[in-house]
Design a protein around this motif. Structure first.
Motif, short mmCIF file in Angstrom:
data_model
loop_
_atom_site.label_atom_id
_atom_site.label_comp_id
_atom_site.label_asym_id
_atom_site.label_seq_id
_atom_site.Cartn_x
_atom_site.Cartn_y
_atom_site.Cartn_z
N ASP A 39 7.51 -6.06 -7.71
CA ASP A 39 8.69 -5.30 -8.17
C ASP A 39 9.89 -5.96 -8.18
O ASP A 39 10.21 -6.43 -7.05
CB ASP A 39 8.68 -4.02 -7.21
CG ASP A 39 9.53 -3.16 -7.55
OD1 ASP A 39 10.54 -3.31 -8.32
OD2 ASP A 39 9.51 -1.83 -6.78
N PRO A 72 -5.58 -0.78 4.12
CA PRO A 72 -4.24 -0.65 4.78
C PRO A 72 -4.74 -1.26 6.27
O PRO A 72 -5.56 -1.02 6.83
CB PRO A 72 -3.74 0.85 5.13
CG PRO A 72 -4.30 1.40 3.72
CD PRO A 72 -5.47 0.67 3.46
N TYR A 80 0.78 -1.08 0.01
CA TYR A 80 -0.03 -0.04 -0.15
C TYR A 80 0.76 1.17 0.14
O TYR A 80 0.51 2.13 -0.66
CB TYR A 80 -0.75 -0.05 1.17
CG TYR A 80 -1.51 -1.14 1.35
CD1 TYR A 80 -1.11 -2.07 2.57
CD2 TYR A 80 -2.44 -1.62 0.56
CE1 TYR A 80 -1.71 -3.35 2.69
CE2 TYR A 80 -3.22 -2.73 0.98
CZ TYR A 80 -2.83 -3.56 1.96
OH TYR A 80 -3.25 -4.83 2.12
N THR A 81 1.90 1.02 0.58
CA THR A 81 2.64 2.57 0.88
C THR A 81 4.05 2.39 -0.19
O THR A 81 4.91 1.60 0.06
CB THR A 81 3.27 2.47 2.03
OG1 THR A 81 1.92 2.60 3.02
CG2 THR A 81 3.73 3.98 2.42
N PHE A 82 4.18 3.26 -1.01
CA PHE A 82 4.93 3.50 -2.03
C PHE A 82 6.00 4.68 -1.79
O PHE A 82 5.35 5.80 -1.34
CB PHE A 82 4.61 3.72 -3.33
CG PHE A 82 3.71 2.24 -3.79
CD1 PHE A 82 4.40 0.96 -3.88
CD2 PHE A 82 2.52 2.63 -4.23
CE1 PHE A 82 3.78 -0.05 -4.38
CE2 PHE A 82 1.76 1.40 -4.80
CZ PHE A 82 2.38 0.30 -4.62
N THR A 104 10.53 -4.61 2.32
CA THR A 104 9.42 -3.83 1.37
C THR A 104 9.10 -2.59 2.03
O THR A 104 7.99 -2.03 1.43
CB THR A 104 8.17 -4.85 1.32
OG1 THR A 104 7.78 -5.16 2.74
CG2 THR A 104 8.74 -6.35 0.88
N LYS A 105 9.69 -2.01 3.01
CA LYS A 105 9.22 -0.94 3.63
C LYS A 105 9.30 0.37 2.35
O LYS A 105 10.60 0.56 1.82
CB LYS A 105 10.17 -0.22 4.66
CG LYS A 105 9.66 0.35 5.52
CD LYS A 105 10.46 0.51 7.00
CE LYS A 105 9.62 1.60 8.12
NZ LYS A 105 10.62 2.73 8.19
N GLY A 106 8.10 0.73 2.14
CA GLY A 106 7.95 2.03 1.32
C GLY A 106 8.14 1.36 -0.11
O GLY A 106 8.36 2.16 -1.01
N LYS A 107 8.45 0.13 -0.44
CA LYS A 107 8.43 -0.66 -1.76
C LYS A 107 7.48 -1.51 -1.76
O LYS A 107 7.02 -2.29 -0.96
CB LYS A 107 9.61 -1.36 -1.81
CG LYS A 107 10.89 -0.27 -1.67
CD LYS A 107 12.32 -0.86 -2.43
CE LYS A 107 13.15 0.13 -3.10
NZ LYS A 107 14.27 0.60 -2.01
N PRO A 108 7.05 -1.70 -3.11
CA PRO A 108 6.14 -2.84 -3.35
C PRO A 108 6.65 -4.34 -3.01
O PRO A 108 8.03 -4.47 -3.10
CB PRO A 108 5.74 -2.83 -5.02
CG PRO A 108 6.30 -1.55 -5.38
CD PRO A 108 7.19 -1.02 -4.22
N HIS A 109 5.84 -5.41 -2.88
CA HIS A 109 6.32 -6.78 -2.73
C HIS A 109 7.22 -7.16 -3.84
O HIS A 109 6.96 -6.80 -5.13
CB HIS A 109 4.87 -7.55 -2.40
CG HIS A 109 5.35 -8.80 -1.83
ND1 HIS A 109 5.78 -9.89 -2.87
CD2 HIS A 109 5.34 -9.37 -0.49
CE1 HIS A 109 6.06 -10.94 -1.94
NE2 HIS A 109 5.85 -10.51 -0.71
N SER A 129 -5.22 -7.62 3.96
CA SER A 129 -4.41 -6.58 4.85
C SER A 129 -3.70 -7.39 6.10
O SER A 129 -4.05 -8.48 6.44
CB SER A 129 -5.44 -5.60 5.68
OG SER A 129 -6.64 -5.39 4.56
N ASP A 130 -2.47 -6.85 6.36
CA ASP A 130 -1.75 -7.29 7.44
C ASP A 130 -1.67 -6.33 8.44
O ASP A 130 -2.31 -5.41 8.53
CB ASP A 130 -0.41 -7.78 6.94
CG ASP A 130 0.53 -6.59 6.43
OD1 ASP A 130 -0.14 -5.69 6.25
OD2 ASP A 130 1.70 -6.87 5.88
N ASN A 187 11.47 7.47 1.88
CA ASN A 187 12.78 6.87 1.53
C ASN A 187 13.41 7.58 0.14
O ASN A 187 13.81 6.84 -0.29
CB ASN A 187 12.74 5.57 1.11
CG ASN A 187 12.44 4.68 2.50
OD1 ASN A 187 12.92 4.90 3.53
ND2 ASN A 187 11.33 3.70 2.55
N ASP A 199 8.89 -7.54 5.73
CA ASP A 199 8.58 -6.11 6.05
C ASP A 199 10.00 -5.36 5.93
O ASP A 199 9.97 -4.24 5.39
CB ASP A 199 7.99 -5.99 7.54
CG ASP A 199 6.72 -6.18 7.37
OD1 ASP A 199 6.04 -6.55 6.28
OD2 ASP A 199 5.83 -6.19 8.57
N ASP A 233 -3.36 -11.15 6.51
CA ASP A 233 -2.24 -11.49 5.90
C ASP A 233 -2.39 -12.73 5.37
O ASP A 233 -1.48 -13.49 5.12
CB ASP A 233 -1.05 -11.57 6.79
CG ASP A 233 0.25 -11.44 6.11
OD1 ASP A 233 0.30 -10.86 5.16
OD2 ASP A 233 1.39 -11.83 6.84
#
Lengths: 252, 580
Positions: free
Chosen positions: B394, B122, A4-6, B385-390, B144-145, A96, B382, B170
């Motif tokens: 990607d 979310p 969800y968050t990009f 993937t923080k701030g990035k797509p899975h 959702s997780d 980021n 996590d 999840d």
């Protein structure tokens, strides 16, 4: 799964302020092949994948991400939430992301062999067909909103003039109020207004900044010019023409 | 005659406008054309060049103005339709405009006979939406997780009491009455029922079942924490009972990471009372025997294979796919596993630990396995993937990992997964290809040999085209394996190690202390025997698998209420449901 968050990869210097003002209305503005414009109050936020230039109000994502979320902009509800742009189910952050430098360094010109490399691109600007008014104030008045495209050629030309002025002051101060008035009267497109407004604040797309900072380095200048010239259909070339025109004025 | 067309607030790339201009210029009917934004300067130009019409005064700076000179009135319509066609073909919009559904009331009105809510909002907002789904008598499939475990327990108890099922949170994968949901492959309809507390575990098992020529009735994801002590396997137990009662299901497969002892006992106690043949897989525990009609698998491949053999009434013996012999021996001894699927990474890690005698559970954060030589990473964690797509969407994180191999002289084999199906990248093989080719070139310069081995998880019915993905990888020298076990055994063989897979005797089934199984609720029985009617709350892309498979779905355009303030939302929910 955190789908969800990009986070963007790069963002311009205005973006943080744009994202953090949740009192402003956000709405979809326009869509292009490579990105979208979002209207934030009276300003624009440009969201695209990193091409080679980052506008002061630009948020650049990787192409995969952009392709994934682009169709949502038109349909989803847009809002701000804790410094993030909410696009339906998705959130866009700059957590980021690297901030690009949109400022031009003030510096005297040390050489004068930049005219020739600029000339190559000047010839490709549609404005070359017109004879330009020698009175700068009149020229600016005529050029705002003039020509093809979302950023009409005349506006791109003026951004070029202003960029050169940010490197080395040469424009009479009266010019700025002319431009401001034209902007306030909405005499050109929203997209152009966003670029012109930034330019009046001394902020430019990275491709413009690069050319201005590298004017004295022939090798790096030609690379920077090549990148700028690729912007838009003729936008980059029109901007280069503006720079060139200013440089010829200084030399006179 | 002059024609003015003003498109209000219309923005088009200048390339689009240029193409349109040149197309119009080629028409015999068009004598002159000019297209520009309607800024005051441009309007002056229009006028100066003889394009002066009264309509022109209506144009403003953000409008697109098309000025035409056509030869006659008859030609006008034709030219106008060409313009509309050109401009609309450049828009991405899908066409039909429907009423936006942004509340549960509207959603239930639009789909009064809905049976499942597919929730992918979310995490912080998910608990409330699950609650609302249950209040509307819907089963919840929760992608959702980050839902608090107390909420998970409470909601699952609520669901159980109402005869409903909460799949997740999840829960990345599920097949409900042959309709694939979320990140799921197209699997043939068949007679095997799968219940799993792991996403890619279900994907690997169901795709292998498909490749063995069988199919599934339902694949129910329970979410990774269902078998925790706190939740107590509520969804797992309800699902086992329901599949046992489901007339279409003949064999049941249960997949989970090893649960807490008391939960494992609880689950086995129910499984031992089930009449249908069952295959269990508690990932990471190495069973030494089967029980009658209750088979204990060690790997995902074994679980899939045994279930297929049970159904085909073949001898229930696990025959792993053969090790692939690779001609070039690697120069390094290390195995690197770069996975996008969490369960596949986990399986790779315990198989390596088993074969190489590595102590389990000693790996630092961010690694599923890490020794001086070897490492296995779940890049969907996590942490990455923080701030990035899975990484299934990607490729970037994996591209970087593949490139990093060049810096590490110990690496001999790189194992990675390519997971196909809905939700996944539409051409992962091509996305990873340049990085692999670049690494290979650099390795050659260093006189090194590193072998790339991949696991392809998917079926021939997946949208990506399994054969094509395989071809792309093989063309650049990647060894493509049938399954994860084959990939790991092939990798081990390259570094001179082997994995012992046990032959297991069948012992009599241990007694269950249950007198009889609980009854399946009518709602749950219905869920497994009828095409689900789905309300999709969240990610619109999840409607694709449902529409492709001709089931009904209503898109709920969810957005945070109360300005995204969860506390305030909870207050609103409470007020809406308070009976005075």
């Amino acid at each position: 799964m955190s789908a969800y968050t990009f986070s963007s990869d790069y963002h311009g210097e205005k973006v943080e302020a744009l994202l953090s003002d949740s009192s402003k209305d956000v709405s979809f503005h326009s869509e292009f092949k490579s990105g979208v414009n979002v209207k934030v109050g009276d300003d624009l936020l440009y969201i695209s994948y990193p091409y080679f230039q980052i506008p002061p109000f630009g948020l650049m994502l990787r192409k995969e991400v952009m392709d994934y979320i682009k169709p949502l902009f038109k349909e989803a509800k847009l809002s701000f939430h804790q410094g993030r742009l909410v696009i339906g189910d998705f959130q866009l952050t700059i957590e980021n992301s690297r901030e690009a430098s949109n400022y031009i360094q003030k510096k005297e010109l040390e050489t004068d062999f930049f005219l020739e490399p600029l000339e190559v691109y000047v010839k490709q600007s549609p404005l070359i067909e017109y004879s330009l008014n020698e009175n700068l104030e009149k020229l600016v008045k005529e050029l705002i909103g003039f020509g093809q495209g979302l950023t009409p050629s005349g506006d791109d030309f003026i951004v070029g003039l202003l960029a050169l002025n940010s490197r080395i002051n040469f424009l009479p101060s009266s010019i700025f109020s002319v431009i401001e008035k034209k902007i306030n009267d909405k005499q050109t497109t929203d997209v152009s207004i966003a670029y012109l407004k930034s330019a009046l604040e001394g902020q430019y797309s990275t491709a413009v900044v690069e050319v201005m900072n590298e004017l004295d380095n022939p090798v790096r200048l030609s690379k920077a010019l090549e990148l700028l010239a690729q912007t838009g259909h003729t936008s980059g070339k029109d901007t280069i023409y503006g720079m060139y025109y200013g440089l010829t004025l200084i030399q006179k | 005659m002059l024609q003015t067309i003003i498109k209000k607030n219309s923005y088009q790339d200048s390339v689009v406008l240029m193409l349109l201009t040149s197309k119009l210029n080629q028409l015999d009917e068009v004598l002159r054309v000019s297209i520009m934004m309607g800024t005051p300067s441009n309007i002056d130009i229009f006028r100066a060049s003889g394009f002066d019409t009264p309509e022109l005064s209506d144009a403003s700076s953000n409008d697109m103005v098309i000025m035409l000179e056509v030869s006659s009135e008859d030609d006008k319509e034709k030219v106008l339709s060409i313009i509309d066609e050109e401009l609309s073909s450049t828009q991405d919009s899908s066409g039909e405009v429907e009423e936006t559904i942004n509340s549960w009331a509207k959603a239930m009105k639009k789909a009064p006979d809905a049976s499942v809510a597919l929730i992918s909002v979310p995490g912080e907002y998910a608990a409330l939406e699950i609650e609302q789904a249950l209040d509307n008598d819907l089963h919840a499939f929760v992608f959702s997780d980050n839902v608090a475990i107390e909420d998970e327990r409470r909601l699952k108890e609520k669901a159980h009491d109402k005869g409903l099922l909460v799949m997740g949170p999840d829960c990345g994968t599920g097949v409900i009455h042959s309709i694939p949901l979320a990140f799921t492959n197209n699997i043939r309809k068949g007679k095997i029922g799968v219940i799993g507390a792991s996403g890619t575990g279900i994907q690997e098992v169901t795709t292998l079942i498909h490749r063995y020529g069988q199919g599934v009735t339902n694949a129910i994801g329970t979410g990774g924490r269902d078998l925790s002590t706190e939740v107590g396997a509520i969804s797992m137990l309800d699902s086992i009972v329901a599949l046992n009662d489901n007339p279409d299901t003949e064999v049941i497969v249960v997949i989970s990471k090893p649960p807490a002892k008391e939960v494992e006992e609880k689950v086995l106690n129910v499984l031992r009372k089930v009449d249908k043949p069952v295959v269990t897989l508690f990932l990471g525990t190495k069973p030494t025997f089967h029980e009658e009609n209750l088979y204990h698998a060690y790997t995902l491949e074994e679980a899939a294979q045994l279930s297929a053999k049970l159904l085909a009434k073949e001898e229930v013996v696990y025959t792993p796919s053969p090790i692939i012999n690779l001609e070039n021996k690697p120069t390094g001894k290390g195995i690197k596993g770069f996975y996008s699927g969490g369960t596949l990474a986990y399986e790779a890690a315990f198989l390596l630990e088993d074969a190489l005698g590595i102590e389990h559970g000693s790996s630092p954060e961010g690694f599923t396995l890490k020794t001086d030589l070897h490492e296995v990473i779940d890049l969907g964690d996590d942490m990455y993937t923080k701030g990035k797509p899975h990484p299934m969407i990607d490729p970037e994180i994996r591209i970087n990992k593949i490139k990093s191999v060049v810096e590490d002289a110990d690496t001999g084999v790189v194992v990675f997964d390519v997971v196909l199906g809905y939700g996944a990248h539409d051409d992962m093989a091509s996305a990873l290809k340049p990085a692999i080719v670049e690494a290979q070139k650099e390795l050659e310069k260093q006189n090194r040999q590193v072998n790339f081995v991949s696991v392809l998880v998917g079926t021939d019915e997946d949208p990506q085209g399994m054969d094509e993905q395989k071809r792309i990888l093989e063309e650049i020298g990647v060894t493509v394996c049938e399954n994860n076990v084959q990939a790991i055994r092939t990798a081990l063989n390259q570094v001179g190690a082997t994995l012992d897979l046990l032959e297991k005797d069948v012992k009599p089934k241990q007694a269950s202390d249950l007198e009889k199984l609980p009854e399946t609720s009518a709602k749950l029985a219905e869920l497994l025997t009828e095409d689900p009617k789905i309300i999709n709350v969240g990610l619109q892309s999840f409607t694709k698998s449902i529409i492709d498979n001709k089931a009904d779905v209503v898109q709920f355009d969810w957005r945070p209420t109360a300005g995204g303030n969860v506390k305030l939302q909870k207050v609103l929910y409470f007020l809406n449901h308070y009976t005075f």
